[in-house]
Design an enzyme around this catalytic site. Structure first.
Site, PDB file in Angstrom:
ATOM      1  CD  GLU A  86      26.789  40.840  67.028  1.00 33.29           C
ATOM      2  OE1 GLU A  86      27.008  41.147  65.848  1.00 33.29           O
ATOM      3  OE2 GLU A  86      26.923  41.644  67.977  1.00 33.29           O
TER       4      GLU A  86
ATOM      5  CB  CYS B 246      29.854  46.639  63.602  1.00 36.01           C
ATOM      6  SG  CYS B 246      31.335  46.448  62.563  1.00 36.01           S
ATOM      7  CE1 TYR B 247      28.076  51.220  56.730  1.00 35.92           C
ATOM      8  CE2 TYR B 247      25.821  50.431  56.976  1.00 35.92           C
ATOM      9  CZ  TYR B 247      26.752  51.211  56.316  1.00 35.92           C
ATOM     10  OH  TYR B 247      26.357  51.985  55.251  1.00 35.92           O
TER      11      TYR B 247
ATOM     12  N   GLY C 280      27.586  45.513  59.047  1.00 31.79           N
ATOM     13  CA  GLY C 280      27.489  45.279  57.610  1.00 31.79           C
ATOM     14  C   GLY C 280      28.849  45.421  56.960  1.00 31.79           C
TER      15      GLY C 280
ATOM     16  CG  HIS D 111      30.463  42.245  65.846  1.00 33.72           C
ATOM     17  ND1 HIS D 111      29.326  42.400  65.089  1.00 33.72           N
ATOM     18  CD2 HIS D 111      31.489  42.744  65.118  1.00 33.72           C
ATOM     19  CE1 HIS D 111      29.656  42.959  63.932  1.00 33.72           C
ATOM     20  NE2 HIS D 111      30.958  43.173  63.927  1.00 33.72           N
TER      21      HIS D 111
ATOM     22  CE  LYS E 176      22.249  22.639  62.648  1.00 31.33           C
ATOM     23  NZ  LYS E 176      21.700  21.843  61.513  1.00 31.33           N
TER      24      LYS E 176
ATOM     25  CG  ASP F 166      18.509  22.314  60.721  1.00 34.47           C
ATOM     26  OD1 ASP F 166      18.389  22.581  61.933  1.00 34.47           O
ATOM     27  OD2 ASP F 166      19.581  22.455  60.100  1.00 34.47           O
TER      28      ASP F 166
END
Length: 512
Positions: free
Chosen positions: A174, A85-86, A58, A172, A368, A230
Site C-alpha cells: 500500500e 505485515c503483522y 500493526g 507493505h 487528502k 478538508d
C-alpha cells in the site's frame, strides 16, 4: 449490490492507506475492528457484496502478551484473504507456521526475491523493491502453503494456500515506495476476490449527505471552517444535508497564514450561500498557550480553546452538533484501538474529555487526495481544491518552544516568503507542503558588517501522495538561495536559514 473488501484494523500506520488503494479500483472498502467475527461478516453481506478481507499490519508481535488477534473462523470463509505485515505473521502463526524474531530488523526499502510470480505476485519481476517495517519473520509454513518470495533476512516474505484463497505478504504494497504495490492489489482485487469494480466517489457523496441528514435531522449544527480543503468540503457536504441549519464558523486564532482571515472571509461570506461567521479569538489563544513548550500540550490547549469558542457560538445559534473536517491521517496519528499515538491533532486527540457538542466527522475515513476529488465534484473552486495542507493548530506547531505574538509574526513572514518563491518557480503542483519553522536557538551572523545574534528558520518542503509517507523535495539551489536571501534580508530578527532533508518516516511532515 456494491462490492466490498473489508480491512481488519490492527493499528498499522498504513491501515487506511490499504482501504484507499482498494478504492482506486472502484471497489468499496471499509475499516472494521480486528475483533470482527464471521457473524459480523454475515451482517455486512446484507448491505454489501463482501468479496475479501485484508488483515492489516500493526505494531505488535504475535507472541507478545495480549497480542491483538482475529477470529480464526474468518480463514474458513469463502473469501479472498490477504495478510499484510503483522497480518501475514498472524495467519502463519494460526495455521501452524513458525514466526521468530528476526536477527536483523527490516525498516524501509528492501529487495524481495520473487520465487514464484503467481497469485497476488503475478507479473512481478524476479527482484522487487519493497517497503518493509517489521522485526519478526515468518520462517516456515505448513505443506499446504506455497512460498512465493523471500528477502535476505526473511525466509517467507510471501505465501499462498495451495487451494484456498489465503495469501500473506510481509511487506507493505500500500506504500508508494513498494515498486509494484498497485499490481499486487490489482491481482488480489480482480483475480483473487473476483471484483469487477462497481463503486464510484459519487456513491460516497450521496451516502455521506444522507448520513449527516440522519444524524442531525432538523437540529442545528456548526462547521469548524478553516478554509482548508478538508473543512471546506465538509462544510459543503453538510450544507447539502441540512441547509440553513448549518452555521460555518471561522476562528481567527492569530496563528493563521499571512492574510488568511481576509481570504477566507472573501471566499465564504460572499462566494457561498452559507451562514458564515468570523470570530476574532487571537488574545484568548495566545493566553491559552502561555508558558507551554511541549508540542502535545500545545495541540491539546488549542483543541480545548477551539471547542470552547465553538460551544459559545453554538449557544448563540442553538446548535447541538459540531462538524469537523477531520480526515484519516489525523485520526491514525492521534492513535486508535491498536495504533500508537504519533501526535495528537487538535481536532482529534486534542479534544477535551467533556464536550458540550456532539462531533460529526463526515470525512474521517478519507485521505487528502480523495477529499480533493470530492471537493471538485461538489463544486468548490480550484483555489480551495488545490490548497496545500495547513495544520489545524496553525503556526503554533511551527514555533519550537513557547508561542508568542512576536515569534508568530516572524514565522508567518518567513512562511509567506517560502510560498511566494515556490509559486514564482512554478513548483506548487509538484509539492505536498512547503513552509517555515522557527527554531528555539539563535546563532551568530554578520549583517551590515556587524555581528548579530538572531533567530534560525528551517525550511520544510516535501513531496507526497497521501501524507502518510513523504520525501523531502530536491528543490533547485537557486530557489532555496532566493528563499534564504529574502528571509534574512526582509526579516530583521533572522540571520540563518537551514533546509530539512528528512523523509517521512523517520520524521513527520510537521516538526511538532
Amino acid at each position: 449490490m456494491i462490492e466490498c473488501i473489508l480491512i481488519l484494523d490492527f493499528g498499522g500506520q498504513y491501515c487506511h492507506l490499504i482501504a484507499r488503494r482498494v478504492r482506486e479500483f472502484d471497489v468499496y472498502s471499509e475499516i472494521v475492528s480486528a475483533s470482527t467475527t464471521p457473524a459480523d461478516i454475515e451482517e455486512y453481506q446484507k448491505k454489501y457484496d463482501v468479496k475479501g478481507l485484508i488483515i492489516s499490519g500493526g505494531p505488535q508481535s504475535v507472541y507478545a502478551e495480549n497480542a491483538a488477534q482475529f477470529d480464526k473462523g474468518l480463514l474458513e470463509l469463502d473469501l479472498g484473504i490477504l495478510g499484510l505485515c503483522y497480518g501475514h505473521q498472524l495467519i502463519a502463526h494460526y495455521v501452524g507456521g513458525i514466526v521468530e524474531p528476526g536477527e536483523k530488523k527490516e525498516y524501509g526499502i528492501t529487495q524481495a526475491i520473487i520465487d514464484n510470480p503467481a497469485g497476488v505476485l503475478k507479473g512481478l519481476n524476479w527482484e522487487e523493491t519493497v517497503w518493509m517495517s517489521h522485526s519478526d519473520n515468518v520462517v516456515k509454513m505448513p505443506e499446504e502453503y506455497e512460498i512465493l518470495a523471500h528477502t535476505e533476512n526473511t525466509p517467507v516474505a510471501a505465501f499462498r494456500h495451495r487451494e484456498k484463497r489465503i495469501n500473506g505478504i510481509q511487506w507493505h504494497p500500500e506504500v508508494v515506495h513498494t515498486q509494484h504495490g498497485k499490481e499486487i492489489f490489482e491481482n488480489f482485487i480482480h483475480t483473487v476476490c473476483k471484483c469487477t469494480g462497481n463503486w464510484v466517489m459519487e456513491d460516497f457523496i450521496e451516502s455521506t449527505v444522507k448520513k449527516i441528514q440522519e444524524t442531525i435531522g432538523d437540529k442545528k449544527a456548526l462547521i469548524a471552517l478553516s478554509g482548508g480543503i478538508d473543512s471546506s468540503a465538509a462544510a459543503i457536504l453538510a450544507h447539502k444535508a441540512i441547509g440553513k441549519n448549518l452555521t460555518a464558523v471561522f476562528v481567527d486564532t492569530g496563528l493563521m497564514r499571512k492574510n488568511e482571515p481576509e481570504l477566507i472571509d472573501e471566499i465564504f461570506s460572499k462566494g457561498f450561500d452559507l451562514n458564515f461567521k468570523s470570530v476574532n479569538a487571537k488574545d484568548r489563544f495566545f493566553k491559552a498557550l502561555e508558558g507551554i513548550t511541549n508540542p502535545e500540550d500545545k495541540r491539546k490547549a488549542i483543541g480545548r480553546e477551539f471547542i470552547r469558542v465553538f460551544e459559545e457560538e453554538a449557544d448563540h445559534v442553538g446548535a447541538q452538533f459540531l462538524i469537523q473536517g477531520t480526515i484519516y491521517p489525523d485520526r491514525i496519528e492521534s492513535g486508535t484501538e491498536h495504533a500508537a499515538t504519533i501526535k495528537s491533532h487538535h481536532n482529534v486527540g486534542g479534544l477535551p474529555d467533556v464536550l458540550g457538542l456532539e462531533i460529526v466527522e463526515p470525512l474521517e475515513d478519507l485521505y487528502k487526495d480523495e477529499v480533493r476529488v470530492i471537493a471538485k465534484k461538489i463544486g468548490l473552486p480550484n483555489e480551495i481544491v488545490h490548497r496545500h495542507p495547513f495544520p489545524g493548530p496553525g503556526l503554533a506547531i511551527r514555533i519550537l518552544g513557547e508561542v508568542t505574538p512576536t515569534l508568530t509574526g516572524i514565522v508567518r513572514e518567513a512562511d509567506a516568503i517560502v510560498k511566494e518563491e515556490i509559486k514564482e518557480a512554478d513548483l506548487e503542483k509538484e509539492l505536498w507542503q512547503f513552509f517555515a519553522v522557527i527554531l528555539p536557538i539563535k546563532t551568530v551572523g554578520v549583517q551590515g558588517d556587524v555581528r548579530t545574534y538572531r533567530n534560525t528558520i528551517a525550511i520544510r518542503i516535501v513531496q507526497s501522495i497521501d501524507g502518510m509517507t513523504a520525501n523531502f523535495a530536491r528543490i533547485p539551489y537557486d530557489v532555496l538561495e532566493r528563499i534564504s536571501t529574502r528571509i534574512t534580508n526582509e526579516i530583521p530578527e533572522v540571520n540563518r536559514v537551514v533546509y530539512d532533508i528528512t523523509h517521512k518516516p523517520p520524521g513527520t511532515v510537521e516538526w511538532e
